[in-house]
Write a protein that holds these residues in place. Structure first.
Motif, PDB file in Angstrom:
ATOM      1  N   PHE A 127       0.803  -1.218   0.000  1.00  0.00           N
ATOM      2  CA  PHE A 127       0.000   0.000   0.000  1.00  0.00           C
ATOM      3  C   PHE A 127       0.838   1.272   0.000  1.00  0.00           C
ATOM      4  O   PHE A 127       0.364   2.354   0.332  1.00  0.00           O
ATOM      5  CB  PHE A 127      -0.975  -0.023   1.177  1.00  0.00           C
ATOM      6  CG  PHE A 127      -1.901  -1.220   1.136  1.00  0.00           C
ATOM      7  CD1 PHE A 127      -2.591  -1.532  -0.028  1.00  0.00           C
ATOM      8  CD2 PHE A 127      -2.040  -2.057   2.231  1.00  0.00           C
ATOM      9  CE1 PHE A 127      -3.430  -2.642  -0.097  1.00  0.00           C
ATOM     10  CE2 PHE A 127      -2.877  -3.175   2.173  1.00  0.00           C
ATOM     11  CZ  PHE A 127      -3.572  -3.464   1.012  1.00  0.00           C
ATOM     12  N   GLY A 128       2.100   1.136  -0.397  1.00  0.00           N
ATOM     13  CA  GLY A 128       2.928   2.299  -0.659  1.00  0.00           C
ATOM     14  C   GLY A 128       3.410   3.060   0.552  1.00  0.00           C
ATOM     15  O   GLY A 128       3.711   4.255   0.460  1.00  0.00           O
ATOM     16  N   PHE A 129       3.531   2.394   1.703  1.00  0.00           N
ATOM     17  CA  PHE A 129       4.063   3.080   2.885  1.00  0.00           C
ATOM     18  C   PHE A 129       5.576   3.216   2.768  1.00  0.00           C
ATOM     19  O   PHE A 129       6.255   2.369   2.188  1.00  0.00           O
ATOM     20  CB  PHE A 129       3.670   2.327   4.152  1.00  0.00           C
ATOM     21  CG  PHE A 129       2.360   2.805   4.732  1.00  0.00           C
ATOM     22  CD1 PHE A 129       2.291   3.252   6.037  1.00  0.00           C
ATOM     23  CD2 PHE A 129       1.208   2.838   3.952  1.00  0.00           C
ATOM     24  CE1 PHE A 129       1.096   3.713   6.566  1.00  0.00           C
ATOM     25  CE2 PHE A 129       0.010   3.291   4.466  1.00  0.00           C
ATOM     26  CZ  PHE A 129      -0.055   3.738   5.778  1.00  0.00           C
ATOM     27  N   ASP A 130       6.089   4.316   3.315  1.00  0.00           N
ATOM     28  CA  ASP A 130       7.500   4.634   3.155  1.00  0.00           C
ATOM     29  C   ASP A 130       8.403   3.874   4.121  1.00  0.00           C
ATOM     30  O   ASP A 130       9.602   3.740   3.865  1.00  0.00           O
ATOM     31  CB  ASP A 130       7.729   6.136   3.360  1.00  0.00           C
ATOM     32  CG  ASP A 130       6.988   6.962   2.333  1.00  0.00           C
ATOM     33  OD1 ASP A 130       7.109   6.649   1.132  1.00  0.00           O
ATOM     34  OD2 ASP A 130       6.269   7.907   2.710  1.00  0.00           O
ATOM     35  N   GLY A 131       7.852   3.425   5.245  1.00  0.00           N
ATOM     36  CA  GLY A 131       8.694   2.725   6.203  1.00  0.00           C
ATOM     37  C   GLY A 131       7.915   2.263   7.413  1.00  0.00           C
ATOM     38  O   GLY A 131       6.773   2.675   7.649  1.00  0.00           O
ATOM     39  N   VAL A 132       8.561   1.385   8.173  1.00  0.00           N
ATOM     40  CA  VAL A 132       7.989   0.850   9.406  1.00  0.00           C
ATOM     41  C   VAL A 132       8.982   1.078  10.538  1.00  0.00           C
ATOM     42  O   VAL A 132      10.177   0.791  10.391  1.00  0.00           O
ATOM     43  CB  VAL A 132       7.673  -0.654   9.271  1.00  0.00           C
ATOM     44  CG1 VAL A 132       7.215  -1.231  10.610  1.00  0.00           C
ATOM     45  CG2 VAL A 132       6.612  -0.881   8.201  1.00  0.00           C
TER      46      VAL A 132
END
Length: 247
Positions: A127-132
């Protein structure tokens, strides 16, 4: 090169990589199966490839500069973390990508189930998240069950470990809207305004996000559900939220 003895120095090191403290000590971890080995090769983190006795490397795997070892059947089974392992493994270097973009971030507080963490990492990529950001108390990201659950997402996603209380303050100083997840004093997901830069915090499977962390957020949210269900698994809830605010 066929290795037949459990006293071989490489075998001893590989067996130790089944434990977190030795993964950290050697800065290495093991992936199993053709798909994960291919993903690790693409990420340029493979140091050694191990194949089962009487097996050949799959045609899709080109080891290039990696050393290839053939391991006695009984030792290969002992090293594997699955009951019916495929015939190839790889020893990889720990080389996590740092978080450089902060339009969409996932913050995790004490998520301890390997399958949940792996699914959340995979959904973050989807879903295109930049980081965790992994807070204290989270399961080791290099746990073999986490790695299998990510299906290779671990090699493309930016992952860092931080104190969440400090990190949340840092995000707010940069103008990023931080949301906690809680049934108490929360707003329905469907009512939440979308901002250019957002971070979402999910908590422990049993106790949720710590109260002191929820008090640091801009706003807390919950997912509207049927009255027949009290709560959702953290990986499902996180995936729904990430889909809702996907990039």
């Amino acid at each position: 090169m066929l290795i037949e003895s459990s006293n071989n120095s490489n075998v001893k090191r590989w067996m130790k990589l089944k434990q977190k403290k030795y993964r950290s000590q050697f800065n290495q971890f093991i992936v199993e199966g053709e798909h994960l080995v291919l993903e690790a090769l693409k990420a340029k983190v493979v140091k050694e490839i191990i194949i089962r006795e009487h097996s050949q490397l799959p045609d899709s795997i080109q080891p290039h500069e990696c050393t290839v070892y053939q391991l006695k059947e009984s030792l290969f089974i002992q090293l594997a973390s699955t009951q019916a392992p495929q015939s190839v493994m790889a020893v990889c270097e720990m080389k996590q990508k740092p978080v450089t973009e902060m339009n969409r971030l996932l913050l995790l507080d004490r998520v301890q189930d390997p399958g949940n963490l792996g699914t959340l990492l995979r959904s973050a990529v989807a879903f295109g998240f930049d980081g965790v950001i992994l807070g204290e108390g989270c399961v080791d990201v290099y746990n073999e069950k986490v790695i299998r659950s990510t299906q290779g997402a671990i090699f493309t996603l930016a992952i860092e470990s931080h104190s969440l209380s400090d990190y949340i303050k840092r995000l707010m100083e940069q103008g990023i809207h931080v949301f906690g997840t809680s049934l108490y004093h929360g707003s329905p997901l469907s009512t939440i305004e979308e901002f250019p830069r957002m971070a979402f915090m999910l908590g422990n499977e049993g106790s949720g996000v710590q109260t002191e962390l929820l008090e640091l957020t801009h706003q807390n949210i919950f997912i509207e559900m049927s009255e027949n269900i009290e709560s959702l698994n953290v990986s499902i809830a996180g995936s729904i939220i990430m889909y809702h605010f996907r990039q």
